[in-house]
Design a protein around this motif. Structure first.
Motif, PDB file in Angstrom:
ATOM      1  N   SER A  63       0.834  -1.210   0.000  1.00 19.22           N
ATOM      2  CA  SER A  63       0.000   0.000   0.000  1.00 19.22           C
ATOM      3  C   SER A  63       0.866   1.256   0.000  1.00 19.22           C
ATOM      4  CB  SER A  63      -0.937   0.006   1.207  1.00 19.22           C
ATOM      5  OG  SER A  63      -0.210   0.093   2.418  1.00 19.22           O
ATOM      6  N   VAL A  64       1.993   1.221   0.717  1.00 21.69           N
ATOM      7  CA  VAL A  64       2.904   2.368   0.736  1.00 21.69           C
ATOM      8  C   VAL A  64       3.521   2.581  -0.639  1.00 21.69           C
ATOM      9  CG1 VAL A  64       5.071   3.269   1.672  1.00 21.69           C
ATOM     10  CG2 VAL A  64       3.422   2.165   3.195  1.00 21.69           C
ATOM     11  N   VAL A  65       4.034   1.504  -1.237  1.00 25.40           N
ATOM     12  CA  VAL A  65       4.648   1.603  -2.573  1.00 25.40           C
ATOM     13  C   VAL A  65       3.630   2.086  -3.598  1.00 25.40           C
ATOM     14  CG1 VAL A  65       5.693   0.288  -4.462  1.00 25.40           C
ATOM     15  CG2 VAL A  65       6.414  -0.127  -2.106  1.00 25.40           C
ATOM     16  N   LEU A  66       2.406   1.539  -3.533  1.00 28.43           N
ATOM     17  CA  LEU A  66       1.365   1.923  -4.482  1.00 28.43           C
ATOM     18  C   LEU A  66       0.990   3.395  -4.320  1.00 28.43           C
ATOM     19  CD1 LEU A  66      -0.584   0.958  -6.697  1.00 28.43           C
ATOM     20  CD2 LEU A  66      -2.235   0.419  -4.898  1.00 28.43           C
TER      21      LEU A  66
ATOM     22  N   GLY B 132       9.870   4.171  -0.537  1.00 23.39           N
ATOM     23  CA  GLY B 132       9.701   5.390  -1.321  1.00 23.39           C
ATOM     24  C   GLY B 132      10.527   5.366  -2.594  1.00 23.39           C
ATOM     25  N   MET B 133      11.742   4.833  -2.494  1.00 20.61           N
ATOM     26  CA  MET B 133      12.617   4.721  -3.670  1.00 20.61           C
ATOM     27  C   MET B 133      12.039   3.747  -4.686  1.00 20.61           C
ATOM     28  SD  MET B 133      16.338   4.731  -1.759  1.00 20.61           S
ATOM     29  CE  MET B 133      17.276   4.491  -3.247  1.00 20.61           C
ATOM     30  N   ILE B 134      11.467   2.646  -4.197  1.00 24.33           N
ATOM     31  CA  ILE B 134      10.834   1.672  -5.106  1.00 24.33           C
ATOM     32  C   ILE B 134       9.642   2.319  -5.813  1.00 24.33           C
ATOM     33  CG2 ILE B 134       9.542  -0.495  -5.241  1.00 24.33           C
ATOM     34  CD1 ILE B 134      11.260  -1.481  -2.862  1.00 24.33           C
TER      35      ILE B 134
ATOM     36  N   LEU C  41      11.422  13.563  -4.295  1.00 27.96           N
ATOM     37  CA  LEU C  41      10.189  13.681  -3.505  1.00 27.96           C
ATOM     38  C   LEU C  41       9.816  12.355  -2.863  1.00 27.96           C
ATOM     39  CD1 LEU C  41       7.901  15.978  -5.699  1.00 27.96           C
ATOM     40  CD2 LEU C  41       8.834  16.496  -3.440  1.00 27.96           C
ATOM     41  N   GLY C  42      10.040  11.257  -3.594  1.00 26.62           N
ATOM     42  CA  GLY C  42       9.752   9.927  -3.039  1.00 26.62           C
ATOM     43  C   GLY C  42      10.548   9.675  -1.777  1.00 26.62           C
ATOM     44  N   ILE C  43      11.810  10.097  -1.780  1.00 28.79           N
ATOM     45  CA  ILE C  43      12.662   9.909  -0.597  1.00 28.79           C
ATOM     46  C   ILE C  43      12.288  10.897   0.506  1.00 28.79           C
ATOM     47  CG2 ILE C  43      15.040  10.067   0.254  1.00 28.79           C
ATOM     48  CD1 ILE C  43      15.960   9.152  -2.527  1.00 28.79           C
ATOM     49  N   LEU C  44      12.140  12.168   0.134  1.00 27.07           N
ATOM     50  CA  LEU C  44      11.904  13.221   1.125  1.00 27.07           C
ATOM     51  C   LEU C  44      10.576  13.040   1.865  1.00 27.07           C
ATOM     52  CD1 LEU C  44      12.807  15.919   2.375  1.00 27.07           C
ATOM     53  CD2 LEU C  44      11.574  17.078   0.505  1.00 27.07           C
ATOM     54  N   ILE C  45       9.501  12.790   1.108  1.00 33.86           N
ATOM     55  CA  ILE C  45       8.182  12.682   1.743  1.00 33.86           C
ATOM     56  C   ILE C  45       8.106  11.471   2.658  1.00 33.86           C
ATOM     57  CG2 ILE C  45       5.700  12.382   1.320  1.00 33.86           C
ATOM     58  CD1 ILE C  45       6.058  13.912  -1.287  1.00 33.86           C
ATOM     59  N   THR C  46       8.635  10.327   2.205  1.00 32.81           N
ATOM     60  CA  THR C  46       8.594   9.120   3.051  1.00 32.81           C
ATOM     61  C   THR C  46       9.465   9.290   4.293  1.00 32.81           C
ATOM     62  OG1 THR C  46      10.319   8.164   1.617  1.00 32.81           O
ATOM     63  CG2 THR C  46       8.043   7.484   1.203  1.00 32.81           C
ATOM     64  N   TRP C  47      10.609   9.957   4.146  1.00 32.98           N
ATOM     65  CA  TRP C  47      11.493  10.178   5.300  1.00 32.98           C
ATOM     66  C   TRP C  47      10.818  11.067   6.335  1.00 32.98           C
ATOM     67  CZ3 TRP C  47      13.866  14.454   7.556  1.00 32.98           C
ATOM     68  CH2 TRP C  47      14.873  14.157   8.496  1.00 32.98           C
ATOM     69  N   LEU C  48      10.269  12.191   5.895  1.00 33.83           N
ATOM     70  CA  LEU C  48       9.617  13.118   6.821  1.00 33.83           C
ATOM     71  C   LEU C  48       8.392  12.490   7.480  1.00 33.83           C
ATOM     72  CD1 LEU C  48       9.808  16.495   4.845  1.00 33.83           C
ATOM     73  CD2 LEU C  48      11.084  15.872   6.903  1.00 33.83           C
ATOM     74  N   SER C  49       7.563  11.800   6.667  1.00 30.11           N
ATOM     75  CA  SER C  49       6.340  11.202   7.196  1.00 30.11           C
ATOM     76  C   SER C  49       6.657  10.142   8.238  1.00 30.11           C
ATOM     77  CB  SER C  49       5.525  10.579   6.056  1.00 30.11           C
ATOM     78  OG  SER C  49       5.111  11.566   5.130  1.00 30.11           O
ATOM     79  N   THR C  50       7.650   9.299   7.969  1.00 27.13           N
ATOM     80  CA  THR C  50       8.028   8.245   8.915  1.00 27.13           C
ATOM     81  C   THR C  50       8.638   8.833  10.179  1.00 27.13           C
ATOM     82  OG1 THR C  50       8.483   6.787   7.041  1.00 27.13           O
ATOM     83  CG2 THR C  50       9.299   6.084   9.170  1.00 27.13           C
ATOM     84  N   TYR C  51       9.441   9.861  10.014  1.00 24.95           N
ATOM     85  CA  TYR C  51      10.082  10.503  11.167  1.00 24.95           C
ATOM     86  C   TYR C  51       9.031  11.011  12.140  1.00 24.95           C
ATOM     87  CZ  TYR C  51      12.920  13.735  13.899  1.00 24.95           C
ATOM     88  OH  TYR C  51      13.537  14.395  14.933  1.00 24.95           O
ATOM     89  N   PHE C  52       8.057  11.758  11.634  1.00 30.90           N
ATOM     90  CA  PHE C  52       7.043  12.345  12.514  1.00 30.90           C
ATOM     91  C   PHE C  52       6.058  11.291  13.040  1.00 30.90           C
ATOM     92  CE2 PHE C  52       8.301  16.200  10.116  1.00 30.90           C
ATOM     93  CZ  PHE C  52       8.696  16.977  11.195  1.00 30.90           C
ATOM     94  N   ALA C  53       5.798  10.243  12.216  1.00 28.43           N
ATOM     95  CA  ALA C  53       4.887   9.186  12.671  1.00 28.43           C
ATOM     96  C   ALA C  53       5.502   8.403  13.828  1.00 28.43           C
ATOM     97  CB  ALA C  53       4.553   8.247  11.512  1.00 28.43           C
ATOM     98  N   THR C  54       6.780   8.055  13.702  1.00 27.13           N
ATOM     99  CA  THR C  54       7.442   7.320  14.785  1.00 27.13           C
ATOM    100  C   THR C  54       7.607   8.213  16.018  1.00 27.13           C
ATOM    101  OG1 THR C  54       9.584   7.898  13.781  1.00 27.13           O
ATOM    102  CG2 THR C  54       8.705   5.708  13.307  1.00 27.13           C
ATOM    103  N   GLN C  55       7.868   9.489  15.779  1.00 28.37           N
ATOM    104  CA  GLN C  55       8.012  10.430  16.885  1.00 28.37           C
ATOM    105  C   GLN C  55       6.729  10.512  17.704  1.00 28.37           C
ATOM    106  OE1 GLN C  55      10.921  11.738  17.503  1.00 28.37           O
ATOM    107  NE2 GLN C  55      10.333  12.978  19.271  1.00 28.37           N
TER     108      GLN C  55
ATOM    109  N   ALA D 281       7.400   4.948 -10.635  1.00 30.05           N
ATOM    110  CA  ALA D 281       6.769   6.145 -11.219  1.00 30.05           C
ATOM    111  C   ALA D 281       7.614   6.682 -12.365  1.00 30.05           C
ATOM    112  CB  ALA D 281       6.582   7.213 -10.145  1.00 30.05           C
ATOM    113  N   ILE D 282       8.941   6.685 -12.189  1.00 30.86           N
ATOM    114  CA  ILE D 282       9.842   7.166 -13.243  1.00 30.86           C
ATOM    115  C   ILE D 282       9.755   6.283 -14.482  1.00 30.86           C
ATOM    116  CG2 ILE D 282      12.284   7.397 -13.855  1.00 30.86           C
ATOM    117  CD1 ILE D 282      12.740   8.438 -10.993  1.00 30.86           C
ATOM    118  N   LEU D 283       9.723   4.961 -14.278  1.00 30.44           N
ATOM    119  CA  LEU D 283       9.591   4.042 -15.422  1.00 30.44           C
ATOM    120  C   LEU D 283       8.278   4.268 -16.161  1.00 30.44           C
ATOM    121  CD1 LEU D 283      10.946   0.704 -13.879  1.00 30.44           C
ATOM    122  CD2 LEU D 283      12.076   2.182 -15.552  1.00 30.44           C
ATOM    123  N   ALA D 284       7.196   4.473 -15.403  1.00 28.63           N
ATOM    124  CA  ALA D 284       5.892   4.729 -16.023  1.00 28.63           C
ATOM    125  C   ALA D 284       5.901   6.049 -16.785  1.00 28.63           C
ATOM    126  CB  ALA D 284       4.799   4.732 -14.959  1.00 28.63           C
ATOM    127  N   LEU D 285       6.548   7.073 -16.215  1.00 28.56           N
ATOM    128  CA  LEU D 285       6.624   8.383 -16.874  1.00 28.56           C
ATOM    129  C   LEU D 285       7.433   8.297 -18.170  1.00 28.56           C
ATOM    130  CD1 LEU D 285       7.225  10.644 -13.749  1.00 28.56           C
ATOM    131  CD2 LEU D 285       5.194  10.646 -15.203  1.00 28.56           C
TER     132      LEU D 285
END
Length: 291
Positions: free
Chosen positions: A19-22, A222-224, A266-280, A229-233
């Motif tokens: 679900s996260v990858v999708l 996020g990288m996956i 964006l894939g890296i940044l958004i997942t990093w920030l979201s996980t950081y604040f969720a775990t916090q 997304a890049i391949l599809a684009l």
């Protein structure tokens, strides 16, 4: 019993990862499409503008040397992207093809005039510029009339301004939705591990130690998603280039590369920030609040 529970947990974990990858894939794909649309919107608008023709009609007294001289002027004119000379004989044939009968047989002579269809460069397809070009051309005493669709020029310029504004609004709106969707998926993924987080905290693990594996896992997901997304684009770009070569979608490779890099970032940044604040959030909860 234990084996069945382990399988259930494994399936739930895989489902969470999927679900996260999708979510990352779909959101970044839409943002990438929007990015490509933005960088190509001016090109598409300019292409449409340059299809609007200004027709310059010459008097019957204008001989071949005058017409050739005018054509030579257009070759060096800053405002002219291209032009076509239409002789009165060619114009008569076009009219005959359109109406389905030869009107010269009952008129006895050709009333049409020699003309040039001038396609202006996009930067000149605005009212002030066209009026100046028209005024300059009318100084030629051999020109009898100049015709172009003034209403269409006004309509195109007004609509381009409106579309640009809506593109900006849509971009902001989609970006907000993108962050919220990815953040929601990651929060659900972290939520399923809230007891593990609290247990590790209770046995003395530091917040950074607990947070690190969750952040690393989310960034990998996020990288996956960004990679897919890049391949599809790229697939969409190749499809458009093959089926609509006139659009020149792949002409500006630098901007395309920038969009793809931004999508991956964006894939890296958004997942990093979201996980950081969720775990916090779960690290700061009391044990009783976990239930």
């Amino acid at each position: 019993m234990s084996s069945s529970f382990d399988k259930f947990q494994k399936r739930r974990l895989i489902s969470s990862y999927f679900s996260v990858v999708l979510s990352v894939f779909l959101v970044l794909f839409l943002l990438g499409i929007l990015g490509f649309f933005i960088i190509n919107s001016k090109k598409l608008a300019d292409d449409f503008k340059e299809k609007i023709a200004m027709t310059v009609f010459f008097k019957s007294e204008a001989n071949d040397s005058i017409l050739k001289a005018f054509g030579g002027e257009l070759k060096t004119a800053k405002f002219a992207k291209s032009y076509d000379y239409v002789s009165k004989e060619a114009a008569a044939k076009q009219h005959t093809d359109i109406i389905g009968e030869d009107f010269l047989t009952f008129l006895g002579e050709n009333p049409l005039q020699n003309s040039f269809d001038i396609h202006l460069k996009a930067d000149f397809v605005i009212n002030d510029s066209i009026e100046k070009i028209e005024a300059g051309l009318r100084k030629n005493i051999m020109i009898s009339d100049i015709v172009y669709d003034k209403q269409l020029v006004n309509l195109v310029n007004n609509n381009i301004k409106k579309v640009s504004m809506w593109i900006l609004i849509t971009s902001i709106f989609l970006t907000i939705i993108a962050v919220l969707l990815i953040n929601s998926s990651l929060r659900l993924s972290i939520h399923s591990n809230r007891f593990i987080i609290k247990t590790m905290q209770m046995v003395g693990a530091t917040k950074s130690f607990i947070r690190k594996p969750f952040v690393m896992r989310s960034v990998k997901l996020g990288m996956i998603g960004a990679g897919l997304a890049i391949l599809a684009l790229i697939g969409v770009l190749v499809y458009l280039e093959v089926n609509f070569p006139d659009l020149g979608i792949l002409d500006d490779k630098l901007l395309i590369g920038i969009v793809l890099i931004v999508v991956f970032g964006l894939g890296i940044l958004i997942t990093w920030l979201s996980t950081y604040f969720a775990t916090q959030r779960f690290l700061n909860l009391r044990t009783d609040d976990l239930y």
